[in-house]
Design a protein around this motif. Sequence first.
Motif, PDB file in Angstrom:
ATOM      1  N   LYS A   1      -7.436  21.737 -72.181  1.00 22.24           N
ATOM      2  CA  LYS A   1      -6.175  21.507 -72.900  1.00 22.24           C
ATOM      3  C   LYS A   1      -6.278  20.431 -72.817  1.00 22.24           C
ATOM      4  CE  LYS A   1      -5.055  24.005 -77.533  1.00 22.24           C
ATOM      5  NZ  LYS A   1      -6.068  23.203 -77.946  1.00 22.24           N
ATOM      6  N   ARG A   2      -5.064  20.816 -71.709  1.00 19.05           N
ATOM      7  CA  ARG A   2      -4.299  19.009 -71.355  1.00 19.05           C
ATOM      8  C   ARG A   2      -5.271  17.804 -71.263  1.00 19.05           C
ATOM      9  NH1 ARG A   2       0.844  16.676 -70.582  1.00 19.05           N
ATOM     10  NH2 ARG A   2       0.036  15.340 -69.067  1.00 19.05           N
ATOM     11  N   LEU A   3      -5.666  17.622 -70.832  1.00 17.16           N
ATOM     12  CA  LEU A   3      -7.373  16.561 -70.970  1.00 17.16           C
ATOM     13  C   LEU A   3      -8.260  16.540 -72.437  1.00 17.16           C
ATOM     14  CD1 LEU A   3      -9.656  16.710 -68.040  1.00 17.16           C
ATOM     15  CD2 LEU A   3      -7.535  15.695 -68.359  1.00 17.16           C
ATOM     16  N   GLU A   4      -7.754  17.475 -72.935  1.00 16.32           N
ATOM     17  CA  GLU A   4      -8.029  16.845 -74.609  1.00 16.32           C
ATOM     18  C   GLU A   4      -7.064  16.575 -75.052  1.00 16.32           C
ATOM     19  OE1 GLU A   4      -8.278  20.751 -76.564  1.00 16.32           O
ATOM     20  OE2 GLU A   4      -8.005  19.660 -78.818  1.00 16.32           O
ATOM     21  N   LEU A   5      -6.101  17.054 -75.163  1.00 14.49           N
ATOM     22  CA  LEU A   5      -4.945  16.022 -75.725  1.00 14.49           C
ATOM     23  C   LEU A   5      -4.285  14.777 -74.940  1.00 14.49           C
ATOM     24  CD1 LEU A   5      -1.193  17.399 -75.903  1.00 14.49           C
ATOM     25  CD2 LEU A   5      -1.223  15.504 -74.501  1.00 14.49           C
ATOM     26  N   TYR A   6      -4.531  14.739 -73.404  1.00 15.27           N
ATOM     27  CA  TYR A   6      -4.064  13.515 -72.912  1.00 15.27           C
ATOM     28  C   TYR A   6      -5.348  12.349 -73.431  1.00 15.27           C
ATOM     29  CZ  TYR A   6      -3.125  10.935 -68.913  1.00 15.27           C
ATOM     30  OH  TYR A   6      -2.170   9.650 -67.823  1.00 15.27           O
ATOM     31  N   ASP A   7      -6.905  12.623 -73.647  1.00 14.11           N
ATOM     32  CA  ASP A   7      -8.106  11.541 -74.239  1.00 14.11           C
ATOM     33  C   ASP A   7      -7.374  11.348 -75.401  1.00 14.11           C
ATOM     34  OD1 ASP A   7     -10.492  12.830 -72.281  1.00 14.11           O
ATOM     35  OD2 ASP A   7      -8.624  11.777 -71.195  1.00 14.11           O
ATOM     36  N   GLU A   8      -6.759  12.210 -76.356  1.00 14.77           N
ATOM     37  CA  GLU A   8      -6.777  11.666 -77.388  1.00 14.77           C
ATOM     38  C   GLU A   8      -5.519  11.180 -77.578  1.00 14.77           C
ATOM     39  OE1 GLU A   8      -5.732  15.485 -80.559  1.00 14.77           O
ATOM     40  OE2 GLU A   8      -4.621  13.553 -81.646  1.00 14.77           O
ATOM     41  N   ILE A   9      -3.892  11.094 -76.161  1.00 11.81           N
ATOM     42  CA  ILE A   9      -2.968  10.500 -76.701  1.00 11.81           C
ATOM     43  C   ILE A   9      -3.432   8.622 -76.108  1.00 11.81           C
ATOM     44  CG2 ILE A   9      -0.909  10.234 -76.492  1.00 11.81           C
ATOM     45  CD1 ILE A   9      -0.685  13.456 -76.510  1.00 11.81           C
TER      46      ILE A   9
ATOM     47  N   GLY B   1       3.470  14.028 -85.489  1.00  8.54           N
ATOM     48  CA  GLY B   1       3.506  13.935 -84.317  1.00  8.54           C
ATOM     49  C   GLY B   1       3.007  14.792 -83.449  1.00  8.54           C
ATOM     50  N   ILE B   2       2.847  14.799 -81.560  1.00  2.54           N
ATOM     51  CA  ILE B   2       1.805  15.652 -81.018  1.00  2.54           C
ATOM     52  C   ILE B   2       2.185  17.113 -80.964  1.00  2.54           C
ATOM     53  CG2 ILE B   2       1.666  16.608 -78.232  1.00  2.54           C
ATOM     54  CD1 ILE B   2       2.388  13.527 -77.675  1.00  2.54           C
TER      55      ILE B   2
ATOM     56  N   ASP C   1       4.712   8.947 -69.931  1.00  2.00           N
ATOM     57  CA  ASP C   1       3.177   7.827 -69.817  1.00  2.00           C
ATOM     58  C   ASP C   1       3.477   6.692 -68.848  1.00  2.00           C
ATOM     59  OD1 ASP C   1       5.082   6.110 -72.775  1.00  2.00           O
ATOM     60  OD2 ASP C   1       5.755   5.962 -70.786  1.00  2.00           O
ATOM     61  N   GLY C   2       4.595   6.703 -68.272  1.00  2.00           N
ATOM     62  CA  GLY C   2       4.697   5.475 -66.528  1.00  2.00           C
ATOM     63  C   GLY C   2       4.529   3.844 -67.208  1.00  2.00           C
TER      64      GLY C   2
ATOM     65  N   ALA D   1      10.466   9.431 -76.501  1.00  2.00           N
ATOM     66  CA  ALA D   1       9.138   9.563 -76.651  1.00  2.00           C
ATOM     67  C   ALA D   1       8.932   8.230 -77.603  1.00  2.00           C
ATOM     68  CB  ALA D   1       8.437  10.013 -77.346  1.00  2.00           C
ATOM     69  N   GLY D   2       9.906   8.059 -78.753  1.00  2.00           N
ATOM     70  CA  GLY D   2       9.940   7.198 -79.730  1.00  2.00           C
ATOM     71  C   GLY D   2       9.671   5.694 -79.270  1.00  2.00           C
ATOM     72  N   ILE D   3      10.329   5.375 -78.038  1.00  4.07           N
ATOM     73  CA  ILE D   3      10.196   3.956 -77.789  1.00  4.07           C
ATOM     74  C   ILE D   3       8.430   3.518 -77.309  1.00  4.07           C
ATOM     75  CG2 ILE D   3      10.290   4.598 -74.901  1.00  4.07           C
ATOM     76  CD1 ILE D   3      12.060   1.654 -74.750  1.00  4.07           C
ATOM     77  N   SER D   4       7.692   4.497 -76.850  1.00  4.57           N
ATOM     78  CA  SER D   4       6.229   4.267 -76.511  1.00  4.57           C
ATOM     79  C   SER D   4       5.408   4.921 -78.300  1.00  4.57           C
ATOM     80  CB  SER D   4       5.701   5.468 -75.865  1.00  4.57           C
ATOM     81  OG  SER D   4       6.817   5.145 -74.432  1.00  4.57           O
ATOM     82  N   THR D   5       6.199   4.838 -79.581  1.00  7.03           N
ATOM     83  CA  THR D   5       4.982   4.826 -80.338  1.00  7.03           C
ATOM     84  C   THR D   5       4.934   3.852 -80.552  1.00  7.03           C
ATOM     85  OG1 THR D   5       7.258   4.454 -82.091  1.00  7.03           O
ATOM     86  CG2 THR D   5       6.373   7.056 -81.615  1.00  7.03           C
ATOM     87  N   ALA D   6       5.342   2.658 -80.442  1.00  7.72           N
ATOM     88  CA  ALA D   6       4.543   0.899 -81.205  1.00  7.72           C
ATOM     89  C   ALA D   6       3.562   0.413 -79.977  1.00  7.72           C
ATOM     90  CB  ALA D   6       5.474  -0.293 -80.889  1.00  7.72           C
ATOM     91  N   SER D   7       3.244   1.362 -78.572  1.00  6.12           N
ATOM     92  CA  SER D   7       2.381   1.464 -77.937  1.00  6.12           C
ATOM     93  C   SER D   7       0.832   2.489 -78.144  1.00  6.12           C
ATOM     94  CB  SER D   7       2.717   2.017 -76.686  1.00  6.12           C
ATOM     95  OG  SER D   7       3.963   0.382 -75.710  1.00  6.12           O
ATOM     96  N   GLY D   8       1.196   3.163 -79.447  1.00  4.73           N
ATOM     97  CA  GLY D   8      -0.102   3.715 -79.869  1.00  4.73           C
ATOM     98  C   GLY D   8      -0.214   5.307 -79.462  1.00  4.73           C
TER      99      GLY D   8
END
Length: 250
Positions: A65-73, A40-41, A105-106, A24-31
């Motif tokens: 719950k998943r969509l709440e997390l997904y939309d926040e992240i 963190g999450i 995150d693709g 996950a540390g490679i994506s933190t610069a992508s927000g």
Amino acid sequence: MTEDITAVARAISEAESTVAFTGAGISTASGIPDFRSEGGIWDRYDPSEFHYSKFKADPAAFWEKRLELYDEIYGEEIRPNSAHEALAALEEAGHLDTVITQNVDGLHAAAGSSVIEIHGNGQRVACESCDRTAPLDTAREQIENGTLPPECPDCGGVLKPDVVLFGEQLPRVALQQAKRLARDADVLLAVGSSLTVEPAASLPRIATRKGATLAIVNLEETPVSERAEFDIRGDVANVLPAIRDAVESV
Ligand code: APR
């Protein structure tokens, strides 16, 4: 750090096979926040809420719950950052075979890398009954129209995010590919992972047992750091482009 970057670049340029293993540390610069750093999450959400048993017990509540997390992240458009792009450039230049990622995150594929997603992909959903996969929007549209939990368009089975939940097995073929690549690697570049979650965290050990050079790039120490020939403590968004530049100038 500069000497390490130069030495890692030389190892990569001399290697027959270099593989990157990312977290996950490679994506933190992508927000996108990582999981275990402060803020963190898993500071914001209880990981036990996302256990496979919770999904099986009440898929409707799980999806909410998943969509709440997904939309926040992933709220706004997420894009690859300089670290993803550096790995894609190394592959393009023939210095990297592929990326094995724990991330869902693709962004590696979006940057142009070839990637083995050992924890699945959050942009996809999968049917619990017939294994058909579909884009996440298939589920999102159904939920917005009142179908909760979302159903498989083919067989009516329950759709699940196509990611590995706690309590689930990793996709067998992807894990086997990842282990073979780690065994055959001359250099394994472990990037932005706390290297604490098995079986993914065993990949660096598999590589070093077969004599690979392990290079870690991470903001903090990891349980595997003492095995690493290079343990670069730094921001991947800066270090990976520096490694790419150094490889090109070797
Ligand atoms: N540069 C370098 N390192 C970074 C950066 C950065 N910009 N940002 C964060 N890091 C480091 C953190 O210090 C931490 O050690 O990345 C690591 C991320 O660790 P985790 O949050 O534990 O993420 P990861 O290792 O990918 O977690 C593995 O755990 O919850 C499960 O399925 C989830 O795939 C995930 C798995």
